[in-house]
Scaffold this motif. Structure first.
Motif, PDB file in Angstrom:
ATOM      1  N   PRO A 118       7.210   5.174   6.299  1.00  0.00           N
ATOM      2  CA  PRO A 118       7.036   4.738   7.567  1.00  0.00           C
ATOM      3  C   PRO A 118       7.570   5.956   8.581  1.00  0.00           C
ATOM      4  O   PRO A 118       8.816   6.416   8.411  1.00  0.00           O
ATOM      5  CB  PRO A 118       7.857   3.444   7.899  1.00  0.00           C
ATOM      6  CG  PRO A 118       7.910   2.896   6.586  1.00  0.00           C
ATOM      7  CD  PRO A 118       8.051   4.134   5.672  1.00  0.00           C
ATOM      8  N   THR A 119       7.051   6.448   9.496  1.00  0.00           N
ATOM      9  CA  THR A 119       7.588   7.563  10.503  1.00  0.00           C
ATOM     10  C   THR A 119       8.262   6.912  11.979  1.00  0.00           C
ATOM     11  O   THR A 119       8.677   7.455  12.680  1.00  0.00           O
ATOM     12  CB  THR A 119       6.228   8.031  11.033  1.00  0.00           C
ATOM     13  OG1 THR A 119       5.295   7.506  11.929  1.00  0.00           O
ATOM     14  CG2 THR A 119       5.820   8.985   9.705  1.00  0.00           C
ATOM     15  N   SER A 120       8.236   5.631  12.152  1.00  0.00           N
ATOM     16  CA  SER A 120       8.896   4.986  13.307  1.00  0.00           C
ATOM     17  C   SER A 120       9.420   3.367  12.934  1.00  0.00           C
ATOM     18  O   SER A 120       8.823   3.034  11.684  1.00  0.00           O
ATOM     19  CB  SER A 120       8.154   4.965  14.430  1.00  0.00           C
ATOM     20  OG  SER A 120       6.906   4.083  14.232  1.00  0.00           O
ATOM     21  N   GLY A 121      10.123   2.762  13.558  1.00  0.00           N
ATOM     22  CA  GLY A 121      10.390   1.225  13.445  1.00  0.00           C
ATOM     23  C   GLY A 121      11.770   1.083  12.660  1.00  0.00           C
ATOM     24  O   GLY A 121      12.423   2.040  12.373  1.00  0.00           O
ATOM     25  N   LYS A 122      11.928  -0.303  12.470  1.00  0.00           N
ATOM     26  CA  LYS A 122      13.443  -0.517  11.799  1.00  0.00           C
ATOM     27  C   LYS A 122      13.436  -0.087  10.306  1.00  0.00           C
ATOM     28  O   LYS A 122      14.661   0.144   9.929  1.00  0.00           O
ATOM     29  CB  LYS A 122      13.327  -2.130  11.931  1.00  0.00           C
ATOM     30  CG  LYS A 122      14.315  -2.803  11.353  1.00  0.00           C
ATOM     31  CD  LYS A 122      14.640  -4.295  11.446  1.00  0.00           C
ATOM     32  CE  LYS A 122      15.982  -4.920  11.114  1.00  0.00           C
ATOM     33  NZ  LYS A 122      16.036  -6.210  11.081  1.00  0.00           N
ATOM     34  N   ILE A 123      12.229  -0.221   9.845  1.00  0.00           N
ATOM     35  CA  ILE A 123      12.321   0.405   8.051  1.00  0.00           C
ATOM     36  C   ILE A 123      12.759   1.564   8.222  1.00  0.00           C
ATOM     37  O   ILE A 123      13.744   2.078   7.294  1.00  0.00           O
ATOM     38  CB  ILE A 123      11.032   0.056   7.549  1.00  0.00           C
ATOM     39  CG1 ILE A 123      10.851  -1.515   7.243  1.00  0.00           C
ATOM     40  CG2 ILE A 123      11.154   0.681   6.049  1.00  0.00           C
ATOM     41  CD1 ILE A 123       9.414  -1.893   6.747  1.00  0.00           C
ATOM     42  N   LYS A 124      12.243   2.531   9.006  1.00  0.00           N
ATOM     43  CA  LYS A 124      12.617   4.125   8.901  1.00  0.00           C
ATOM     44  C   LYS A 124      14.006   4.215   9.432  1.00  0.00           C
ATOM     45  O   LYS A 124      14.748   4.787   8.657  1.00  0.00           O
ATOM     46  CB  LYS A 124      11.927   4.821   9.988  1.00  0.00           C
ATOM     47  CG  LYS A 124      12.347   6.127  10.266  1.00  0.00           C
ATOM     48  CD  LYS A 124      11.338   7.047  11.253  1.00  0.00           C
ATOM     49  CE  LYS A 124      12.057   8.132  11.641  1.00  0.00           C
ATOM     50  NZ  LYS A 124      11.948   9.277  10.524  1.00  0.00           N
ATOM     51  N   VAL A 125      14.622   3.285  10.464  1.00  0.00           N
ATOM     52  CA  VAL A 125      15.824   3.341  10.692  1.00  0.00           C
ATOM     53  C   VAL A 125      17.092   3.145   9.604  1.00  0.00           C
ATOM     54  O   VAL A 125      17.810   3.684   9.194  1.00  0.00           O
ATOM     55  CB  VAL A 125      16.417   2.642  11.899  1.00  0.00           C
ATOM     56  CG1 VAL A 125      17.807   2.649  12.422  1.00  0.00           C
ATOM     57  CG2 VAL A 125      15.567   3.479  13.200  1.00  0.00           C
ATOM     58  N   GLU A 145      18.376  11.711   6.090  1.00  0.00           N
ATOM     59  CA  GLU A 145      17.216  11.891   6.858  1.00  0.00           C
ATOM     60  C   GLU A 145      15.954  12.417   5.862  1.00  0.00           C
ATOM     61  O   GLU A 145      15.055  12.490   6.462  1.00  0.00           O
ATOM     62  CB  GLU A 145      17.461  13.008   7.849  1.00  0.00           C
ATOM     63  CG  GLU A 145      18.461  12.478   8.964  1.00  0.00           C
ATOM     64  CD  GLU A 145      18.714  13.649   9.904  1.00  0.00           C
ATOM     65  OE1 GLU A 145      18.308  14.951   9.742  1.00  0.00           O
ATOM     66  OE2 GLU A 145      19.383  13.470  11.106  1.00  0.00           O
ATOM     67  N   SER A 146      16.392  12.789   4.605  1.00  0.00           N
ATOM     68  CA  SER A 146      15.353  12.757   3.493  1.00  0.00           C
ATOM     69  C   SER A 146      15.429  11.896   2.487  1.00  0.00           C
ATOM     70  O   SER A 146      15.938  12.073   1.325  1.00  0.00           O
ATOM     71  CB  SER A 146      15.576  14.365   3.079  1.00  0.00           C
ATOM     72  OG  SER A 146      15.432  15.313   4.186  1.00  0.00           O
ATOM     73  N   PRO A 147      15.349  10.397   2.664  1.00  0.00           N
ATOM     74  CA  PRO A 147      15.962   9.615   1.791  1.00  0.00           C
ATOM     75  C   PRO A 147      15.137   9.596   0.547  1.00  0.00           C
ATOM     76  O   PRO A 147      15.669   9.405  -0.531  1.00  0.00           O
ATOM     77  CB  PRO A 147      15.294   8.227   2.723  1.00  0.00           C
ATOM     78  CG  PRO A 147      14.521   8.598   3.636  1.00  0.00           C
ATOM     79  CD  PRO A 147      14.685  10.234   3.992  1.00  0.00           C
ATOM     80  N   ILE A 148      13.693   9.750   0.449  1.00  0.00           N
ATOM     81  CA  ILE A 148      12.887   9.680  -0.890  1.00  0.00           C
ATOM     82  C   ILE A 148      13.436  11.021  -1.588  1.00  0.00           C
ATOM     83  O   ILE A 148      13.470  10.808  -2.960  1.00  0.00           O
ATOM     84  CB  ILE A 148      11.464   9.507  -0.673  1.00  0.00           C
ATOM     85  CG1 ILE A 148      10.786   9.263  -1.896  1.00  0.00           C
ATOM     86  CG2 ILE A 148      10.836  10.847  -0.207  1.00  0.00           C
ATOM     87  CD1 ILE A 148      10.961   7.667  -2.387  1.00  0.00           C
ATOM     88  N   LEU A 149      13.569  12.290  -1.046  1.00  0.00           N
ATOM     89  CA  LEU A 149      13.712  13.241  -1.855  1.00  0.00           C
ATOM     90  C   LEU A 149      15.218  13.068  -2.294  1.00  0.00           C
ATOM     91  O   LEU A 149      15.387  13.174  -3.621  1.00  0.00           O
ATOM     92  CB  LEU A 149      14.043  14.569  -0.812  1.00  0.00           C
ATOM     93  CG  LEU A 149      14.754  15.698  -1.121  1.00  0.00           C
ATOM     94  CD1 LEU A 149      13.807  16.404  -2.422  1.00  0.00           C
ATOM     95  CD2 LEU A 149      14.706  16.776  -0.084  1.00  0.00           C
ATOM     96  N   LYS A 154       0.674  -1.235  -0.126  1.00  0.00           N
ATOM     97  CA  LYS A 154       0.083  -0.039   0.054  1.00  0.00           C
ATOM     98  C   LYS A 154       0.915   1.280   0.086  1.00  0.00           C
ATOM     99  O   LYS A 154       0.829   2.348  -0.606  1.00  0.00           O
ATOM    100  CB  LYS A 154      -0.956  -0.022   1.177  1.00  0.00           C
ATOM    101  CG  LYS A 154      -1.893   1.107   1.175  1.00  0.00           C
ATOM    102  CD  LYS A 154      -2.591   1.037   2.300  1.00  0.00           C
ATOM    103  CE  LYS A 154      -3.707   2.199   2.793  1.00  0.00           C
ATOM    104  NZ  LYS A 154      -4.818   2.003   3.844  1.00  0.00           N
ATOM    105  N   CYS A 155       2.117   1.114   0.650  1.00  0.00           N
ATOM    106  CA  CYS A 155       2.772   2.411   0.797  1.00  0.00           C
ATOM    107  C   CYS A 155       3.703   2.527  -0.682  1.00  0.00           C
ATOM    108  O   CYS A 155       3.638   3.743  -0.875  1.00  0.00           O
ATOM    109  CB  CYS A 155       3.950   2.047   1.938  1.00  0.00           C
ATOM    110  SG  CYS A 155       5.275   3.387   1.920  1.00  0.00           S
ATOM    111  N   LEU A 156       3.891   1.502  -1.347  1.00  0.00           N
ATOM    112  CA  LEU A 156       4.641   1.625  -2.280  1.00  0.00           C
ATOM    113  C   LEU A 156       3.770   2.107  -3.489  1.00  0.00           C
ATOM    114  O   LEU A 156       4.075   3.038  -4.462  1.00  0.00           O
ATOM    115  CB  LEU A 156       5.065   0.217  -2.921  1.00  0.00           C
ATOM    116  CG  LEU A 156       6.370  -0.534  -1.894  1.00  0.00           C
ATOM    117  CD1 LEU A 156       6.550  -1.882  -2.673  1.00  0.00           C
ATOM    118  CD2 LEU A 156       7.295   0.355  -2.331  1.00  0.00           C
TER     119      LEU A 156
END
Length: 429
Positions: free
Chosen positions: A48-55, A63-67, A8-10
């Motif tokens: 994701p705003t938290s959790g292992k995937i975000k890290v 800190e601005s990965p998609i950008l 869904k995120c993708l």
């Protein structure tokens, strides 16, 4: 491997990116216009705003990965596949045939993003003064760091040409359009340090894997200085040639060169001024120096064998190396002190007795081999820490001659502390 983003995120990212690409502007048919980046910032909210995937994502990129991923990946594709066009200052991305279908381009880019992390090898060159005393073909310092001298197998495994005309045009110039400033083949008489990292390495934006690789390289050099394997001897030069680091990416189980980057002038100058340590003149022949370097590399490898134990050691080595870079002696003094604080500082204890007093006592009892030597270190370190406080808290203008002598004493203290830390790691191992 993949990031593991939810479907869904993708899909959400693909939909939003397709809409954002409709307003994308390209400059001179080679770079994405930075003014249109506000749309990519909105895409960050879908991650994701938290959790292992975000890290993980932030460690792989920033800190601005998609950008940073989208801007750099698109700019790299444009730069490599199209010639710089002076007559087209700005144009819509959609007007380029290969990018006319926003849905298709969006799906491809997000799929690439999801396929992270990618594997990279960064290759740094050591100067000839050091290389000539390294006679081993390959020496493994840790699981992801090794020293190597090129042979035919190496040159075949790590080519210095990609076969992509747009990439190769820039590759050996470190960003120069001339593209003819650097070597087109490996120097088989030189030694290189190779460092493996995972994540995403861009062309225009420095991401975490590149920072990590450069910091690791500096750490190795700093620790080598501390244990006496290398010495820094300043030499005057009319111009400074910046060191190139070559970057290879593992694509389909083969290493393909993707880019080269320049180290800054201060770091490049310091690297060029490194020599083999001669143990205060006791190493007189080349064979003695080669044997000494082999022993030093073994000592270094032993220290790096347990990364969890050596994290502070590596960070301290990096700060120590940086203290030799540039001509600002006040900055160098503070950097050297930071290298010491990393190893011996303890916030809980320093809050009770003060950082200066903590470092003073720990240094004296760690490296002092007699009561007299401990008393000397206790006395001198008090003066050293007073200089540090004047620089940090009062903005001291410059070092006096006596203070400069104490600065050299501080460098000696840091070197000895690092030596003791390495010896302790060896005993624990």
């Amino acid at each position: 491997m993949s990031l593991g983003l939810h479907e869904k995120c993708l899909n959400n990212l693909k939909e939003k990116l397709a809409a954002t690409l409709e307003g994308a502007i390209v400059k001179n048919k080679s770079y994405l216009d930075i003014d249109c980046l506000i749309g990519y910032l909105e895409l960050e909210k879908s991650l994701p705003t938290s959790g292992k995937i975000k890290v993980n994502i932030e460690s792989y990129i920033s800190e601005s990965p998609i950008l940073h991923f989208l801007y750099d990946q698109l700019s790299k594709e444009l730069n490599e596949n199209f010639e710089y066009d002076f007559d087209t200052p700005k144009a819509r991305l959609l007007d380029i045939e290969e990018y006319s279908n926003c849905q298709e381009v969006s799906g491809r880019l997000i799929n690439l993003f999801e396929s992270l992390p990618w594997n990279y090898i960064f290759t740094f060159k050591l100067n000839q003064e050091i290389s000539k005393f390294i006679d081993t073909q390959e020496f493994k310092l840790s699981n992801n760091i090794k020293i190597i001298k090129p042979n035919d197998q190496f040159t075949n495994s790590y080519p210095l040409k990609s076969g992509i005309e747009g990439r190769d045009r820039w590759l050996h110039g470190g960003g120069s359009m001339l593209g003819n400033l650097g070597p087109k083949e490996w120097d088989k008489d030189s030694a290189y340090i190779q460092i493996e990292r995972t994540g995403f390495v861009g062309k225009l934006i420095t991401t975490n894997p590149e920072y990590q690789a450069i910091d690791s390289f500096k750490s190795i050099l700093g620790i080598a200085i501390a244990i006496g394997a290398f010495e820094f001897k300043y030499s005057y030069s009319f111009g400074i040639t910046k060191n190139l680091v070559y970057i290879h990416q593992n694509i389909a189980d083969a290493w393909e060169i993707t880019d080269s980057k320049e180290l800054d002038e201060d770091a490049s100058k310091t690297i060029s001024d490194l020599k083999i340590g001669d143990r205060k003149g006791t190493l007189k022949t080349d064979e003695q120096k080669k044997a000494f370097i082999n022993n030093s590399l073994s000592l270094l490898a032993s220290a790096l064998s347990k990364e969890s134990v050596t994290e502070r050691l590596l960070l301290s080595g990096k700060w120590l190396f940086d203290s030799y870079c540039g001509k600002n002696e006040l900055l160098s003094f503070v950097q050297t002190m930071v290298a010491l604080e990393i190893l011996l500082g303890d916030k809980a204890v320093s809050d009770l007795m003060g950082l200066g007093e903590l470092l003073r006592n720990r240094c004296a009892y760690l490296i002092g081999k007699s009561h007299q030597e401990r008393e000397e270190i206790l006395g001198e370190f008090k003066k050293i820490y007073e200089i540090r406080s004047k620089i940090v808290h009062r903005g001291k203008g410059r070092l006096t001659r006596d203070e400069r002598t104490l600065f050299h004493k501080l460098q000696w203290i840091v070197n000895r502390v690092i030596q003791e830390e390495i010896e302790l790691i060896g005993k624990n191992a």
